[in-house]
Design an enzyme around this catalytic site. Structure first.
Site, PDB file in Angstrom:
ATOM      1  N   GLN A  39       3.163   9.949   1.119  1.00  0.00           N
ATOM      2  CA  GLN A  39       4.442   9.230   1.208  1.00  0.00           C
ATOM      3  C   GLN A  39       5.358   9.548   0.031  1.00  0.00           C
ATOM      4  OE1 GLN A  39       2.530   5.191   2.095  1.00  0.00           O
ATOM      5  NE2 GLN A  39       4.499   5.048   3.142  1.00  0.00           N
ATOM      6  N   HIS A  48      -2.086   7.345   7.080  1.00  0.00           N
ATOM      7  CA  HIS A  48      -1.086   8.213   6.430  1.00  0.00           C
ATOM      8  C   HIS A  48      -1.720   9.533   5.991  1.00  0.00           C
ATOM      9  CE1 HIS A  48       2.680   6.060   6.193  1.00  0.00           C
ATOM     10  NE2 HIS A  48       2.117   4.975   5.707  1.00  0.00           N
ATOM     11  N   CYS A  79       6.199  -0.304   7.371  1.00  0.00           N
ATOM     12  CA  CYS A  79       5.808   0.864   6.580  1.00  0.00           C
ATOM     13  C   CYS A  79       6.987   1.292   5.719  1.00  0.00           C
ATOM     14  CB  CYS A  79       5.393   1.999   7.513  1.00  0.00           C
ATOM     15  SG  CYS A  79       4.938   3.502   6.642  1.00  0.00           S
ATOM     16  N   LEU A  80       6.712   1.568   4.447  1.00  0.00           N
ATOM     17  CA  LEU A  80       7.792   1.999   3.551  1.00  0.00           C
ATOM     18  C   LEU A  80       8.410   3.317   4.011  1.00  0.00           C
ATOM     19  CD1 LEU A  80       6.131   1.112   0.129  1.00  0.00           C
ATOM     20  CD2 LEU A  80       7.955  -0.152   1.291  1.00  0.00           C
ATOM     21  N   HIS A 105      -4.233   1.443   7.466  1.00  0.00           N
ATOM     22  CA  HIS A 105      -2.857   1.971   7.579  1.00  0.00           C
ATOM     23  C   HIS A 105      -2.669   3.134   6.598  1.00  0.00           C
ATOM     24  CE1 HIS A 105       1.705   1.229   7.805  1.00  0.00           C
ATOM     25  NE2 HIS A 105       1.572   2.021   6.749  1.00  0.00           N
ATOM     26  N   GLU A 106      -3.118   2.930   5.347  1.00  0.00           N
ATOM     27  CA  GLU A 106      -2.951   3.999   4.342  1.00  0.00           C
ATOM     28  C   GLU A 106      -3.827   5.207   4.676  1.00  0.00           C
ATOM     29  OE1 GLU A 106      -0.425   3.536   2.715  1.00  0.00           O
ATOM     30  OE2 GLU A 106      -0.327   1.363   3.005  1.00  0.00           O
ATOM     31  N   GLY A 159       0.846  -1.189   0.000  1.00  0.00           N
ATOM     32  CA  GLY A 159       0.000   0.000   0.000  1.00  0.00           C
ATOM     33  C   GLY A 159       0.876   1.231   0.000  1.00  0.00           C
TER      34      GLY A 159
END
Ligand code: CO
Length: 163
Positions: free
Chosen positions: A51, A137, A91-92, A133-134, A46
């Site tokens: 991000q 963000h 997480c990226l 999660h997204e 995701g």
């Protein structure tokens, strides 16, 4: 399509509440294509627009099916939540760290797709976790805010997926 740089280390854009998209134009469409490519390249499941430095309410996520479909949502809104479970997330934008994060088990989200059509998704388990999660963000929230515990290096070895 082009790869975009994924921000990390508490970059201010990661901590900014993203703005509603008012106009789904070619720039938005290009951004979505780039986000999908960037997510796949990074082997994530995701990615939220902030991000990659764009504070707009846009996310892409894997549906966790075998054929690896990725969907894009614009201006997602949570309509219903049910249950709670704790799961491990990476997480990226928080590279190399994983934490135990409580999330709703089931979620219903409404949004626009890239054609500007209203869509409604009912997800549970891992796909719900990824979507929540997204959506976090987009509100400037990271797993380090929500984790009840971050994993130690020994525990990390078994974790792979990053969102
Ligand atoms: Co993330």
């Amino acid at each position: 399509m082009a790869l975009r740089k994924i921000l990390s280390d508490n970059h201010p854009v990661l901590r900014t509440r993203a703005q509603e998209v008012k106009n789904i134009n070619s720039a938005v469409s290009r951004l979505i294509d780039d986000m999908i490519e960037t997510m796949r390249e990074a082997e994530g499941v995701g990615l939220a627009a902030n991000q990659v430095g764009v504070p707009k309410r846009i996310l892409v996520a894997s549906d966790c099916q075998e054929d690896g479909e990725v969907y894009a949502l614009i201006n997602p809104r949570c309509e219903e939540k049910e249950g709670e479970e704790i799961g491990v997330e990476g997480c990226l934008s928080v590279p190399g760290q994983y934490g135990q994060v409580p999330r709703c088990q089931k979620v219903t989200v409404s949004a626009l797709n890239r054609k500007g059509e209203k869509v409604r998704l009912k997800l549970e388990g891992l796909p719900a976790r990824i979507l929540l999660h997204e959506m976090d963000h987009l509100d400037g929230i990271l797993i380090t805010d929500k984790a009840i515990r971050m994993l130690d290096p020994e525990e990390l070895k078994s974790e792979e997926e990053s969102t």
